[in-house]
Design a protein around this motif. Sequence first.
Motif, PDB file in Angstrom:
ATOM      1  N   LYS A   1       0.893  -1.310  -0.051  1.00  0.00           N
ATOM      2  CA  LYS A   1       0.250  -0.110   0.145  1.00  0.00           C
ATOM      3  C   LYS A   1       0.891   1.132   0.143  1.00  0.00           C
ATOM      4  O   LYS A   1       0.605   2.344  -0.748  1.00  0.00           O
ATOM      5  CB  LYS A   1      -0.830  -0.044   1.114  1.00  0.00           C
ATOM      6  N   ALA A   2       1.774   1.290   0.879  1.00  0.00           N
ATOM      7  CA  ALA A   2       2.851   2.392   0.868  1.00  0.00           C
ATOM      8  C   ALA A   2       3.633   2.474  -0.422  1.00  0.00           C
ATOM      9  O   ALA A   2       3.584   3.898  -0.998  1.00  0.00           O
ATOM     10  CB  ALA A   2       3.802   2.143   1.845  1.00  0.00           C
ATOM     11  N   TYR A   3       3.777   1.680  -1.332  1.00  0.00           N
ATOM     12  CA  TYR A   3       4.537   1.987  -2.384  1.00  0.00           C
ATOM     13  C   TYR A   3       3.390   2.550  -3.513  1.00  0.00           C
ATOM     14  O   TYR A   3       3.718   3.254  -4.385  1.00  0.00           O
ATOM     15  CB  TYR A   3       4.788   0.342  -3.063  1.00  0.00           C
ATOM     16  N   ARG A   4       2.198   2.020  -3.372  1.00  0.00           N
ATOM     17  CA  ARG A   4       1.310   2.238  -4.251  1.00  0.00           C
ATOM     18  C   ARG A   4       0.835   3.587  -4.188  1.00  0.00           C
ATOM     19  O   ARG A   4       0.570   4.407  -5.032  1.00  0.00           O
ATOM     20  CB  ARG A   4      -0.017   1.507  -4.469  1.00  0.00           C
ATOM     21  N   GLU A   5       1.010   4.198  -2.908  1.00  0.00           N
ATOM     22  CA  GLU A   5       0.566   5.607  -2.667  1.00  0.00           C
ATOM     23  C   GLU A   5       1.698   6.406  -2.761  1.00  0.00           C
ATOM     24  O   GLU A   5       1.761   7.784  -2.657  1.00  0.00           O
ATOM     25  CB  GLU A   5       0.229   5.370  -1.054  1.00  0.00           C
ATOM     26  N   ASN A   6       2.951   6.113  -3.176  1.00  0.00           N
ATOM     27  CA  ASN A   6       3.911   6.867  -3.398  1.00  0.00           C
ATOM     28  C   ASN A   6       4.096   7.149  -4.814  1.00  0.00           C
ATOM     29  O   ASN A   6       4.333   6.370  -5.771  1.00  0.00           O
ATOM     30  CB  ASN A   6       5.200   6.100  -3.256  1.00  0.00           C
ATOM     31  N   PRO A   7       4.163   8.608  -5.418  1.00  0.00           N
ATOM     32  CA  PRO A   7       3.889   8.907  -6.700  1.00  0.00           C
ATOM     33  C   PRO A   7       5.247   8.541  -7.469  1.00  0.00           C
ATOM     34  O   PRO A   7       4.939   8.674  -8.719  1.00  0.00           O
ATOM     35  CB  PRO A   7       3.579  10.587  -6.426  1.00  0.00           C
ATOM     36  N   ALA A   8       6.303   8.490  -6.824  1.00  0.00           N
ATOM     37  CA  ALA A   8       7.230   8.096  -7.476  1.00  0.00           C
ATOM     38  C   ALA A   8       7.546   6.631  -7.890  1.00  0.00           C
ATOM     39  O   ALA A   8       8.541   6.427  -8.706  1.00  0.00           O
ATOM     40  CB  ALA A   8       8.532   8.560  -6.483  1.00  0.00           C
ATOM     41  N   ILE A   9       6.687   5.670  -7.226  1.00  0.00           N
ATOM     42  CA  ILE A   9       6.670   4.417  -7.676  1.00  0.00           C
ATOM     43  C   ILE A   9       5.533   4.145  -8.647  1.00  0.00           C
ATOM     44  O   ILE A   9       4.292   4.257  -8.329  1.00  0.00           O
ATOM     45  CB  ILE A   9       6.692   3.518  -6.433  1.00  0.00           C
ATOM     46  N   GLU A  10       6.010   3.472  -9.905  1.00  0.00           N
ATOM     47  CA  GLU A  10       4.740   3.222 -10.797  1.00  0.00           C
ATOM     48  C   GLU A  10       4.358   1.824 -10.834  1.00  0.00           C
ATOM     49  O   GLU A  10       3.388   1.411 -11.313  1.00  0.00           O
ATOM     50  CB  GLU A  10       5.237   3.631 -12.153  1.00  0.00           C
ATOM     51  N   HIS A  11       5.478   0.726 -10.742  1.00  0.00           N
ATOM     52  CA  HIS A  11       5.361  -0.574 -10.532  1.00  0.00           C
ATOM     53  C   HIS A  11       5.511  -1.279  -9.404  1.00  0.00           C
ATOM     54  O   HIS A  11       6.527  -0.910  -8.827  1.00  0.00           O
ATOM     55  CB  HIS A  11       6.076  -1.008 -11.713  1.00  0.00           C
ATOM     56  N   VAL A  12       4.754  -2.139  -8.963  1.00  0.00           N
ATOM     57  CA  VAL A  12       5.125  -3.175  -7.680  1.00  0.00           C
ATOM     58  C   VAL A  12       5.023  -4.368  -8.258  1.00  0.00           C
ATOM     59  O   VAL A  12       4.043  -5.119  -8.879  1.00  0.00           O
ATOM     60  CB  VAL A  12       4.099  -2.794  -6.394  1.00  0.00           C
ATOM     61  N   PHE A  13       6.233  -5.277  -7.513  1.00  0.00           N
ATOM     62  CA  PHE A  13       6.148  -6.769  -7.631  1.00  0.00           C
ATOM     63  C   PHE A  13       6.170  -7.557  -6.274  1.00  0.00           C
ATOM     64  O   PHE A  13       7.035  -6.666  -5.491  1.00  0.00           O
ATOM     65  CB  PHE A  13       7.096  -7.061  -8.565  1.00  0.00           C
ATOM     66  N   VAL A  14       5.570  -8.289  -6.078  1.00  0.00           N
ATOM     67  CA  VAL A  14       5.840  -9.078  -4.701  1.00  0.00           C
ATOM     68  C   VAL A  14       6.573 -10.490  -5.251  1.00  0.00           C
ATOM     69  O   VAL A  14       5.917 -11.134  -6.280  1.00  0.00           O
ATOM     70  CB  VAL A  14       4.487  -9.513  -4.166  1.00  0.00           C
ATOM     71  N   LEU A  15       7.492 -10.987  -4.489  1.00  0.00           N
ATOM     72  CA  LEU A  15       8.309 -12.161  -4.732  1.00  0.00           C
ATOM     73  C   LEU A  15       8.525 -13.094  -3.605  1.00  0.00           C
ATOM     74  O   LEU A  15       8.646 -12.649  -2.715  1.00  0.00           O
ATOM     75  CB  LEU A  15       9.743 -11.804  -5.478  1.00  0.00           C
ATOM     76  N   GLY A  16       8.451 -14.442  -3.886  1.00  0.00           N
ATOM     77  CA  GLY A  16       8.639 -15.075  -2.755  1.00  0.00           C
ATOM     78  C   GLY A  16       8.875 -16.697  -3.353  1.00  0.00           C
ATOM     79  O   GLY A  16       8.205 -16.876  -4.272  1.00  0.00           O
ATOM     80  N   HIS A  17       9.054 -17.633  -2.627  1.00  0.00           N
ATOM     81  CA  HIS A  17       9.130 -18.920  -3.160  1.00  0.00           C
ATOM     82  C   HIS A  17       7.857 -19.674  -3.351  1.00  0.00           C
ATOM     83  O   HIS A  17       7.724 -20.036  -4.659  1.00  0.00           O
ATOM     84  CB  HIS A  17       9.994 -19.779  -2.071  1.00  0.00           C
ATOM     85  N   LYS A  18       7.008 -19.568  -2.618  1.00  0.00           N
ATOM     86  CA  LYS A  18       5.775 -20.324  -2.594  1.00  0.00           C
ATOM     87  C   LYS A  18       4.761 -19.395  -3.460  1.00  0.00           C
ATOM     88  O   LYS A  18       4.736 -18.366  -3.180  1.00  0.00           O
ATOM     89  CB  LYS A  18       5.077 -20.796  -1.493  1.00  0.00           C
ATOM     90  N   PRO A  19       4.098 -20.077  -4.501  1.00  0.00           N
ATOM     91  CA  PRO A  19       2.871 -19.127  -5.025  1.00  0.00           C
ATOM     92  C   PRO A  19       1.661 -19.321  -4.219  1.00  0.00           C
ATOM     93  O   PRO A  19       1.467 -19.999  -3.269  1.00  0.00           O
ATOM     94  CB  PRO A  19       2.789 -19.802  -6.509  1.00  0.00           C
ATOM     95  N   TYR A  20       0.749 -18.617  -4.540  1.00  0.00           N
ATOM     96  CA  TYR A  20      -0.432 -18.910  -4.130  1.00  0.00           C
ATOM     97  C   TYR A  20      -1.759 -19.476  -5.079  1.00  0.00           C
ATOM     98  O   TYR A  20      -2.302 -20.574  -4.746  1.00  0.00           O
ATOM     99  CB  TYR A  20      -1.364 -17.438  -3.730  1.00  0.00           C
ATOM    100  N   TYR A  21      -1.447 -19.288  -6.374  1.00  0.00           N
ATOM    101  CA  TYR A  21      -2.170 -19.795  -7.354  1.00  0.00           C
ATOM    102  C   TYR A  21      -1.086 -20.951  -8.167  1.00  0.00           C
ATOM    103  O   TYR A  21      -0.072 -20.400  -8.680  1.00  0.00           O
ATOM    104  CB  TYR A  21      -2.772 -18.892  -8.308  1.00  0.00           C
ATOM    105  N   VAL A  22      -1.725 -22.233  -8.404  1.00  0.00           N
ATOM    106  CA  VAL A  22      -1.150 -23.115  -9.127  1.00  0.00           C
ATOM    107  C   VAL A  22      -2.074 -23.728 -10.201  1.00  0.00           C
ATOM    108  O   VAL A  22      -2.971 -24.209  -9.826  1.00  0.00           O
ATOM    109  CB  VAL A  22      -0.494 -24.179  -8.425  1.00  0.00           C
ATOM    110  N   SER A  23      -1.530 -23.599 -11.281  1.00  0.00           N
ATOM    111  CA  SER A  23      -2.550 -24.141 -12.584  1.00  0.00           C
ATOM    112  C   SER A  23      -3.984 -23.448 -12.342  1.00  0.00           C
ATOM    113  O   SER A  23      -4.925 -24.120 -12.663  1.00  0.00           O
ATOM    114  CB  SER A  23      -2.692 -25.877 -12.394  1.00  0.00           C
ATOM    115  N   GLY A  24      -3.923 -22.268 -11.787  1.00  0.00           N
ATOM    116  CA  GLY A  24      -5.311 -21.474 -12.037  1.00  0.00           C
ATOM    117  C   GLY A  24      -6.031 -21.653 -10.796  1.00  0.00           C
ATOM    118  O   GLY A  24      -7.129 -20.959 -10.350  1.00  0.00           O
ATOM    119  N   GLN A  25      -5.511 -22.398  -9.825  1.00  0.00           N
ATOM    120  CA  GLN A  25      -6.162 -22.524  -8.524  1.00  0.00           C
ATOM    121  C   GLN A  25      -5.612 -22.313  -6.956  1.00  0.00           C
ATOM    122  O   GLN A  25      -4.337 -22.579  -7.246  1.00  0.00           O
ATOM    123  CB  GLN A  25      -6.565 -24.261  -8.349  1.00  0.00           C
TER     124      GLN A  25
END
Length: 374
Positions: free
Chosen positions: A235-259
């Motif tokens: 949220k803080a990044y999205r509210e910062n006018p200097a930041i246009e793009h946000v990515f979240v990265l981690g080992h495990k996904p939430y969706y696999v094969s669409g589920q």
Amino acid sequence: MKFLNYLILVLLAWMAVSCQGAKKTKTSEVLPSEKQVAKDSIAFSFVFLGCNRVDRKQVGDSTATNASTANLSAMKRIWTEIAALERKPDLFFFLGDMVLAESTTENLEQQLTAWNALYNDTSFSPISKAGIEMVAVPGNHEMLYWHDYNVPNHDEWPLKGATEIWMKHMAKYMPTDREVVTGNDSINNQMTFAFTRKNIGFVLMNTDTYNAPTKENPYGLEGQIPTQWIIDKVKAYRENPAIEHVFVLGHKPYYVSGQPQTGHAGIPEGPVLWPALRNNRVIAMLSAHLHDYQRMQPEGEGTYQVIAGNSGSPGEATFFGYSKIDLMTDGRVVLTSMGYDKGNPYYKAVPNNPSTVRDHTTLTWQKNANPYTK
């Protein structure tokens, strides 16, 4: 006299044509080639991948691995190809399961020591001297242990001491300007952090944060993340006018094969985390864990889930390689997956199998045609 006048006119005409030709030649010399235009149109670039460790059956097999337990042929080839890119990426994200471990702190320490030696060995690969910032987060193989290797559908539990070992060997691959989790339990959350580069905000998650055993959970719980901190940072990044793009990265996904997956394959806090990512227009959640490449927009449009767990571990993947995101000067976000058909066995070097583009698309917020949702 008429002949002389005619000759002068011809001479003047020839000189005019010659000057124009010379002017064109000079102009063409300073115009950039098409390749140069394409190269310069990339404002920022990063690669991401995960899951390079071998299977337990290959431990001790020098044709497959060494003390690092990494798939040597895949690691060397992928790292060398990344380092050889004409427009080198600014960042290289390794999203966990770089070693086999998942057993004892002794094994984890030995394997991470050997992995570091490989990464810094320029006779093995030039990646460490390529001028690319490397950022790493752990996977379940670095953070958890098996209770019994012989039990199918086994449980995995937090490995006490793994956090300290990771920080000892891998803190050098975490940005010095990163923002970290503070307050209660900050020690266990050291591998979840955030940082910015240019107009991009990156939030990195340890998707198997250590938590101590309790009466209700005598072995602790896998798949834990500091959910609220991650959401607040997004949220803080999205509210910062200097930041246009946000990515979240981690080992495990939430969706696999669409589920959605809240068990071992995914993130228990996914039902809370994912809506926050989408509502804050996070471009993509980039993950590994599944030994395959997948790209999807789980709700038909909006935030992407990209899985790039195809960098050398055995499993579903038909090709090994890396994925790359280019932030273009015109605002486009371009995803490319590069790979080569893996060998048989999977750790066999296959120099005659060329690396080719396996997926290439602009990450639009609207629905995106996609052959890589399984």
